[in-house]
Design a protein around this motif. Structure first.
Motif, PDB file in Angstrom:
ATOM      1  N   ARG A  57      -9.353  13.847  -7.381  1.00 14.41           N
ATOM      2  CA  ARG A  57      -8.319  14.596  -8.094  1.00 14.41           C
ATOM      3  C   ARG A  57      -6.931  14.096  -7.701  1.00 14.41           C
ATOM      4  NH1 ARG A  57      -8.990  20.117  -6.383  1.00 14.41           N
ATOM      5  NH2 ARG A  57      -7.206  20.519  -7.717  1.00 14.41           N
ATOM      6  N   PRO A  58      -6.410  13.116  -8.449  1.00 13.27           N
ATOM      7  CA  PRO A  58      -5.103  12.533  -8.118  1.00 13.27           C
ATOM      8  C   PRO A  58      -3.964  13.539  -8.019  1.00 13.27           C
ATOM      9  CG  PRO A  58      -6.219  11.204  -9.767  1.00 13.27           C
ATOM     10  CD  PRO A  58      -7.035  12.456  -9.584  1.00 13.27           C
ATOM     11  N   GLU A  59      -4.098  14.686  -8.673  1.00 14.15           N
ATOM     12  CA  GLU A  59      -3.030  15.690  -8.588  1.00 14.15           C
ATOM     13  C   GLU A  59      -2.911  16.271  -7.182  1.00 14.15           C
ATOM     14  OE1 GLU A  59      -6.685  17.901 -10.243  1.00 14.15           O
ATOM     15  OE2 GLU A  59      -5.774  15.934 -10.521  1.00 14.15           O
ATOM     16  N   THR A  60      -3.882  16.005  -6.311  1.00 16.98           N
ATOM     17  CA  THR A  60      -3.812  16.493  -4.927  1.00 16.98           C
ATOM     18  C   THR A  60      -3.228  15.428  -3.985  1.00 16.98           C
ATOM     19  OG1 THR A  60      -6.073  15.792  -4.340  1.00 16.98           O
ATOM     20  CG2 THR A  60      -5.802  18.007  -5.304  1.00 16.98           C
ATOM     21  N   TRP A  61      -2.875  14.285  -4.513  1.00 14.72           N
ATOM     22  CA  TRP A  61      -2.345  13.188  -3.702  1.00 14.72           C
ATOM     23  C   TRP A  61      -0.822  13.219  -3.691  1.00 14.72           C
ATOM     24  CZ3 TRP A  61      -5.548   8.899  -6.571  1.00 14.72           C
ATOM     25  CH2 TRP A  61      -6.905   9.192  -6.451  1.00 14.72           C
ATOM     26  N   ALA A  62      -0.235  12.406  -2.849  1.00 17.76           N
ATOM     27  CA  ALA A  62       1.223  12.372  -2.702  1.00 17.76           C
ATOM     28  C   ALA A  62       1.686  10.931  -2.498  1.00 17.76           C
ATOM     29  CB  ALA A  62       1.630  13.230  -1.501  1.00 17.76           C
ATOM     30  N   THR A  63       2.978  10.796  -2.310  1.00 18.57           N
ATOM     31  CA  THR A  63       3.538   9.486  -1.983  1.00 18.57           C
ATOM     32  C   THR A  63       3.511   9.303  -0.462  1.00 18.57           C
ATOM     33  OG1 THR A  63       5.793  10.308  -1.718  1.00 18.57           O
ATOM     34  CG2 THR A  63       5.127   9.625  -3.956  1.00 18.57           C
ATOM     35  N   HIS A  64       3.648   8.077  -0.041  1.00 16.58           N
ATOM     36  CA  HIS A  64       3.701   7.794   1.394  1.00 16.58           C
ATOM     37  C   HIS A  64       4.901   8.503   2.022  1.00 16.58           C
ATOM     38  CE1 HIS A  64       4.631   5.449   5.021  1.00 16.58           C
ATOM     39  NE2 HIS A  64       3.312   5.447   5.147  1.00 16.58           N
TER      40      HIS A  64
ATOM     41  N   MET B 155       0.816  -1.183   0.000  1.00 12.60           N
ATOM     42  CA  MET B 155       0.000   0.000   0.000  1.00 12.60           C
ATOM     43  C   MET B 155       0.869   1.261   0.000  1.00 12.60           C
ATOM     44  SD  MET B 155      -3.388   0.124   2.369  1.00 12.60           S
ATOM     45  CE  MET B 155      -3.023   1.401   3.523  1.00 12.60           C
ATOM     46  N   ARG B 156       1.983   1.188   0.688  1.00 12.36           N
ATOM     47  CA  ARG B 156       2.854   2.366   0.778  1.00 12.36           C
ATOM     48  C   ARG B 156       3.426   2.756  -0.577  1.00 12.36           C
ATOM     49  NH1 ARG B 156       6.036   0.814   6.328  1.00 12.36           N
ATOM     50  NH2 ARG B 156       4.301   1.326   7.723  1.00 12.36           N
ATOM     51  N   GLN B 157       3.459   1.813  -1.522  1.00 13.97           N
ATOM     52  CA  GLN B 157       3.994   2.118  -2.853  1.00 13.97           C
ATOM     53  C   GLN B 157       3.005   2.896  -3.717  1.00 13.97           C
ATOM     54  OE1 GLN B 157       4.173  -1.125  -1.530  1.00 13.97           O
ATOM     55  NE2 GLN B 157       6.230  -0.677  -0.819  1.00 13.97           N
ATOM     56  N   LEU B 158       1.745   2.931  -3.323  1.00 17.83           N
ATOM     57  CA  LEU B 158       0.729   3.639  -4.100  1.00 17.83           C
ATOM     58  C   LEU B 158       0.838   5.144  -3.885  1.00 17.83           C
ATOM     59  CD1 LEU B 158      -2.320   1.345  -3.238  1.00 17.83           C
ATOM     60  CD2 LEU B 158      -0.914   1.282  -5.300  1.00 17.83           C
TER      61      LEU B 158
END
Length: 150
Positions: free
Chosen positions: A27-34, A1-4
């Motif tokens: 909106r995936p552009e508002t997401w980040a990496t773990h 999961m941490r790789q997502l």
């Protein structure tokens, strides 16, 4: 999961970007990496196959798991499970097709467009497995009246 790349910072139960603005489950552009969020309160955006079954108030003050919750956990023995923020609930993470969220008493199932606050307080080690057997077990327990309504 941490790789997502589906992580965001958490302001309570509200998702925010690493810069502090509102994040959106659509909106995936508002997401980040773990790695970008791991040192702050954080959570993950569900969808794209990633799902969570949220078991509310299933651990009592003595730390014992409710029988209905144990049955659900036993139906997906390889799934990773964490304690919720309250410490009285559990999150089972795994894989499900995207579908509308569903609340059934103390059990909530989410697999699309949803932010869930994570703790990484691992209750049981595991991986992202098919949660279909848990969904079937939940339906059976609901039909039998075994899951408390609240």
């Amino acid at each position: 999961m941490r790789q997502l790349d589906r992580w965001t910072v958490a302001d309570g139960k509200r998702p925010v970007t690493v810069s502090g603005t509102a994040a959106s489950s659509t909106r995936p552009e508002t997401w980040a990496t773990h790695a970008e969020v791991k040192d702050q309160p954080h959570g993950v955006m569900l969808g794209g196959g990633l799902a969570c079954i949220d078991l509310d108030h299933c651990i009592n003050r003595r730390g014992h798991l409710a029988p209905w919750a144990r049955e659900i956990l036993n139906s997906v023995p390889g799934a990773v499970v964490e304690r919720s923020v309250s410490k009285s609930g559990l999150h089972i993470f795994g894989l499900l097709p995207e579908a509308p969220g569903r609340k059934q008493g103390r059990v909530e199932t989410y697999s699309r467009e949803r932010f869930i606050r994570t703790t990484e307080d691992i209750y049981r080690q595991g991986g992202l497995v098919d949660l279909g057997p848990a969904v079937k077990k939940i339906a059976s327990l609901v039909k039998g009246g075994s899951i408390p309504q609240r």
